[in-house]
Design an enzyme around this catalytic site. Sequence first.
Site, mmCIF file in Angstrom:
data_model
loop_
_atom_site.group_PDB
_atom_site.id
_atom_site.type_symbol
_atom_site.label_atom_id
_atom_site.label_comp_id
_atom_site.label_asym_id
_atom_site.label_seq_id
_atom_site.Cartn_x
_atom_site.Cartn_y
_atom_site.Cartn_z
ATOM 1 N N ASP A 13 48.660 -24.614 7.781
ATOM 2 C CA ASP A 13 49.918 -24.432 7.035
ATOM 3 C C ASP A 13 49.814 -24.928 5.595
ATOM 4 O OD1 ASP A 13 51.288 -23.552 9.450
ATOM 5 O OD2 ASP A 13 51.258 -25.661 10.044
ATOM 6 N N HIS A 41 50.562 -16.574 8.048
ATOM 7 C CA HIS A 41 50.413 -16.646 6.601
ATOM 8 C C HIS A 41 51.638 -16.017 5.953
ATOM 9 C CE1 HIS A 41 45.706 -16.851 6.720
ATOM 10 N NE2 HIS A 41 46.298 -17.943 7.145
#
Length: 440
Positions: A13, A41
């Site tokens: 992340d 993403h």
Amino acid sequence: MANVIVVGAQWGDEGKGKITDLLSVSADVVVRYQGGINAGHTVCVGEQTFKLHLIPSGILYPETCCVIASGTVVDPKVLLEEIRHLEELGISTKNLFIAETAHVTMPYHRLIDIAEEERRGKNRIGTTGRGIGPTYADKSGRTGFRVLDLMQPEGFREKLEWIVPLKNVLLERLYNLPPLAVDQVAEQYLAYAEQLRPYVIDASLLIDQAVRTHRNILFEGAQGTLLDLDHGTYPYVTSSNPVAGGACVGAGVGPTIIDRVIGVAKAYTTRVGEGPFPTELRDEVGRHLGERGAEFGTTTGRPRRCGWFDAVIGRYAVRINGLDCLAITKLDVLDELESIKVCVAYHCPSKTVEEFPSDANLFGRCEPVYETLPGWKEPTGHCRTLEELPPKARDYLEFLAHQMKTPIALVSVGANREQTIIVEDPIHGPKRGLLGHNGD
């Protein structure tokens, strides 16, 4: 020519999607080399936000070839949904290719993943419940299905007829779940196969041809270094190898073709799921980071745990991946803070250490040793050069570069593509000190 790996330097992340999207403008091929739909993403272009799980971020560039490589695991249903969603938004998938040797997530993988996590109780790992771990387990156990198996209906059904009964024993006897029907699974997955067939190729051959014709290749990892199966905070890890070395194995290329490795790290630290997290903040500052940084998982929607930047795991990521430079993201999230802390070492039970301990139990008992820097208390989202940043923000970046002993090439100050400070070309620039770091 430059062949570049983009890897997460924390627990995932980190903003790899944005950085990959930014670098894809000069890439001919973008390769996703490991992981599955457990990753997410997010790429923001203008007013549009694209949330990708398996398809490489380079898909937003119409002339870029995007490859889902052999090291990934493919959930056909979710992948087809992702393809349809992109096409509805006007994004072509004509240059998307799927490795015929990638493994396939089956219905029983999801069921087992969720049931096993529940069975663990207080010892749960924090899995996404997407069946990724069981898919990789079957790959290692040599009982998995590959994409090429789906392309051969007779052989696929024959294999199902001996695999599904074995999985049903687990489902019924261990997890108290109803069995799966071979006919239903076969019908469902063979329908997926026909829709995926136009995308399926020998991916390693395509990548090799790109290498031989001097194309620029970008290798995109999922998750992050500290979630690596071999080098992460085991057992609180993923089931594949997000580290730079995993790119060669997952894509089917030799290490000698790699020119650069770029590590992506947030200006603070986050983690999803269970496992030790020395710099975690359970106070108002932690809540501020979560809210200001919109820290919710792209895949699960779970809130991410937030904490100060940890230079110890950062140095570890530099070492494990052989990072040439760093991209620091979400600097703007720190804009309103009076002071900012950086973990530079750990107080372990018997000593102070500056290196990451491999033992997760020991790591869980480590207390962070902080250095405190002043905040800059002014917005950075409009900045496009280092000179436009507040002096204290530049000082903070200098401090991170010094602690990581690695130059910073990119700084992200917002979600949009244009909200990026390019300190130096991370692909073609010389491998020298950035932001004043000289390797000392």
